[in-house]
Scaffold this motif. Structure first.
Motif, short mmCIF file in Angstrom:
data_model
loop_
_atom_site.label_atom_id
_atom_site.label_comp_id
_atom_site.label_asym_id
_atom_site.label_seq_id
_atom_site.Cartn_x
_atom_site.Cartn_y
_atom_site.Cartn_z
N ARG A 372 0.84 -1.21 0.00
CA ARG A 372 0.00 0.00 0.00
C ARG A 372 0.87 1.26 0.00
O ARG A 372 0.55 2.25 -0.66
CB ARG A 372 -0.93 0.00 1.21
N LYS A 373 1.98 1.21 0.72
CA LYS A 373 2.90 2.34 0.76
C LYS A 373 3.49 2.58 -0.63
O LYS A 373 3.60 3.72 -1.10
CB LYS A 373 4.01 2.08 1.77
N TRP A 374 3.87 1.48 -1.30
CA TRP A 374 4.40 1.59 -2.67
C TRP A 374 3.36 2.23 -3.58
O TRP A 374 3.68 3.11 -4.39
CB TRP A 374 4.77 0.19 -3.18
N ALA A 375 2.11 1.80 -3.46
CA ALA A 375 1.05 2.33 -4.31
C ALA A 375 0.89 3.83 -4.12
O ALA A 375 0.74 4.59 -5.09
CB ALA A 375 -0.27 1.61 -4.01
N ARG A 376 0.93 4.28 -2.89
CA ARG A 376 0.78 5.72 -2.62
C ARG A 376 1.95 6.51 -3.18
O ARG A 376 1.80 7.65 -3.63
CB ARG A 376 0.63 5.96 -1.12
#
Length: 454
Positions: A372-376
């Protein structure tokens, strides 16, 4: 005239038949014969507003600062101390009218109008902002009236007092004339309040347990999906020595794990279109459906009620939906299909299919905080939404254990999900039971087995 009199007597007879023996019809509904209806003015020794105006200039961190309760601190029969403020001792002295006593009933006056709670002993002497302070007479149990106001019927009746258009509001003058039904014996009031308080305690305990289990699950996902913690069956080399770690593009990973791209282990079946017919509620995927980005969440798939008439395709058990166009806070949310469906039409979604890795493990990995951090970080901020294109998603780097370890990790996390789901169902049932108890006890339809007046 005679016919009218006969009709009136017939109507009166029918009305009497609808009221059970031992009960009476009142302006607030059917209640026991020995209960009474009174105005709030006759039950309280004080009803007044908390301080109204700007108090920010009086906020303080001084040791003699006084706790300052505001509307956002009030919850149903309890307090939320998030963002709690303190005001100066001088401000408190000048506004003694809004000084609280233990047992006072605080009502939200503006916003979530009518929400109430009782001041506990530890908040004795606090001050408050724009709340209605109800100080009941000695013969009344304020906890009983807190449950009464917070009940479904109580909140609905209080809405009748609301004034204002953009910001709803209750005036003290209107609340003074508000009528309530109650058992006149404080013993019965207290008994009802105690039963409902015990139910609240059970609900609070379940909420705390769920929060604890969720935190444990989050930490477990973080450890197992990154290899920082190894399951015992995979932690040792054949010679019995502990396995180590190696440096990779993702940092330190277990020595026997590999780095793969999402596109290397899974197929990006197709992008969803922008078909705009969406539903308001998420339900299980079992038939021809249109799936909307806004309903994709970890462990849950949302769907539209209306069938898609656009181009669609078959979805298989284990396929993963990825929200690649969404708000920055929700970008990268995923959902997994537990069943095959014949047709599917997506909205701002990517469908991911894999046979190279364990689908449940991949779903857990993509729903984890690292992904999720990568996506953001990757998402390109548009006018109102962020987006990730297919090429970027295919290039997402994954630390991949053996198939056996993937399965073991997925099983553990799935078991934790099952435990959480069971607790959430238990919590939902407890809340339903409480609502039913409030409906019965606060109207006197069910009387507690006690000797009233003892």
């Amino acid at each position: 005239m005679e016919a009218q009199m006969m009709q009136d007597r017939a109507n009166e007879k029918v009305a009497k038949q609808t009221v059970p023996a031992g009960y009476k019809q009142t302006e607030v509904g059917v209640i026991p014969d020995d209960w009474v209806v009174s105005t709030m003015s006759s039950l309280t020794s004080l009803m007044t507003n908390g301080f109204v105006g700007t108090a920010k200039t009086h906020y303080t961190e001084a040791h003699d600062g006084v706790t300052y309760i505001q509307g956002y601190n009030v919850e149903e029969n309890k307090f939320n101390f998030h963002g709690i403020k303190k005001v100066s001792a001088e401000f408190h002295r000048k506004n003694a009218k809004s000084c609280l006593r233990a047992g006072d009933l605080l009502m939200v006056q503006t916003g979530d109008v009518g929400l109430v709670t009782v001041v506990p002993p530890e908040l004795e002497g606090a001050n408050c902002h724009a709340l209605i302070i109800n100080r009941f007479r000695a013969e009344c149990n304020s906890a009983y009236f807190s449950f009464l106001f917070n009940s479904q019927q109580g909140r609905l009746r209080l809405k009748e007092l609301e004034t204002g258009t953009t910001m709803k509001h209750i005036n003290v003058g209107d609340l003074l004339n508000f009528v309530v039904a109650y058992p006149p014996d404080k013993v019965e009031q207290t008994a009802i309040a105690n039963v409902l308080s015990d139910t609240d305690a059970l609900i609070d305990a379940l909420e705390q347990l769920i929060a604890k289990k969720q935190a444990i699950k989050t930490a477990t996902m973080q450890q197992l999906l990154t290899g920082r913690t190894r399951l015992p069956a995979f932690a040792l080399r054949p010679d019995g020595t502990p396995k180590g770690y190696k440096t990779s593009e993702l940092g330190q990973i277990p020595e026997d794990w590999t780095i793969e791209t999402l596109g290397g282990v899974a197929e990006i079946v197709r992008n969803g279109s922008n078909y705009s017919s969406v539903a308001k509620d998420g339900v299980a995927v079992t038939r021809i459906e249109t799936i909307a980005t806004g309903f994709v969440d970890v462990g849950r798939t949302g769907v539209a009620v209306r069938e898609s008439i656009h181009e669609s395709y078959r979805v298989l058990r284990g396929d993963i939906l990825y929200s690649h166009i969404n708000s920055i806070d929700h970008i990268g949310k995923v959902a997994r299909f537990d069943d095959d469906i014949e047709l599917f039409h997506g909205i701002n979604l990517i469908l991911i299919r894999t046979s190279a890795v364990n689908s449940l493990w991949l779903f857990k990995l993509l729903s984890g905080e690292e992904a999720r951090k990568w996506a953001r970080q990757v998402a390109k901020q548009a006018v109102s939404q962020a987006s990730i294109n297919t090429k970027e998603l295919k290039g997402l780097l994954l630390a991949v254990p053996s198939t056996q370890e993937q399965t073991a990790i997925a099983t553990i996390l799935s078991d934790m999900d099952s435990e959480l789901n069971a607790l959430e169902q238990k919590l939902a049932k407890a809340r339903d039971v409480k609502q039913g108890m409030m409906q019965q006890l606060l109207t006197g339809r069910i009387r507690l087995p006690l000797e009233v007046g003892a």
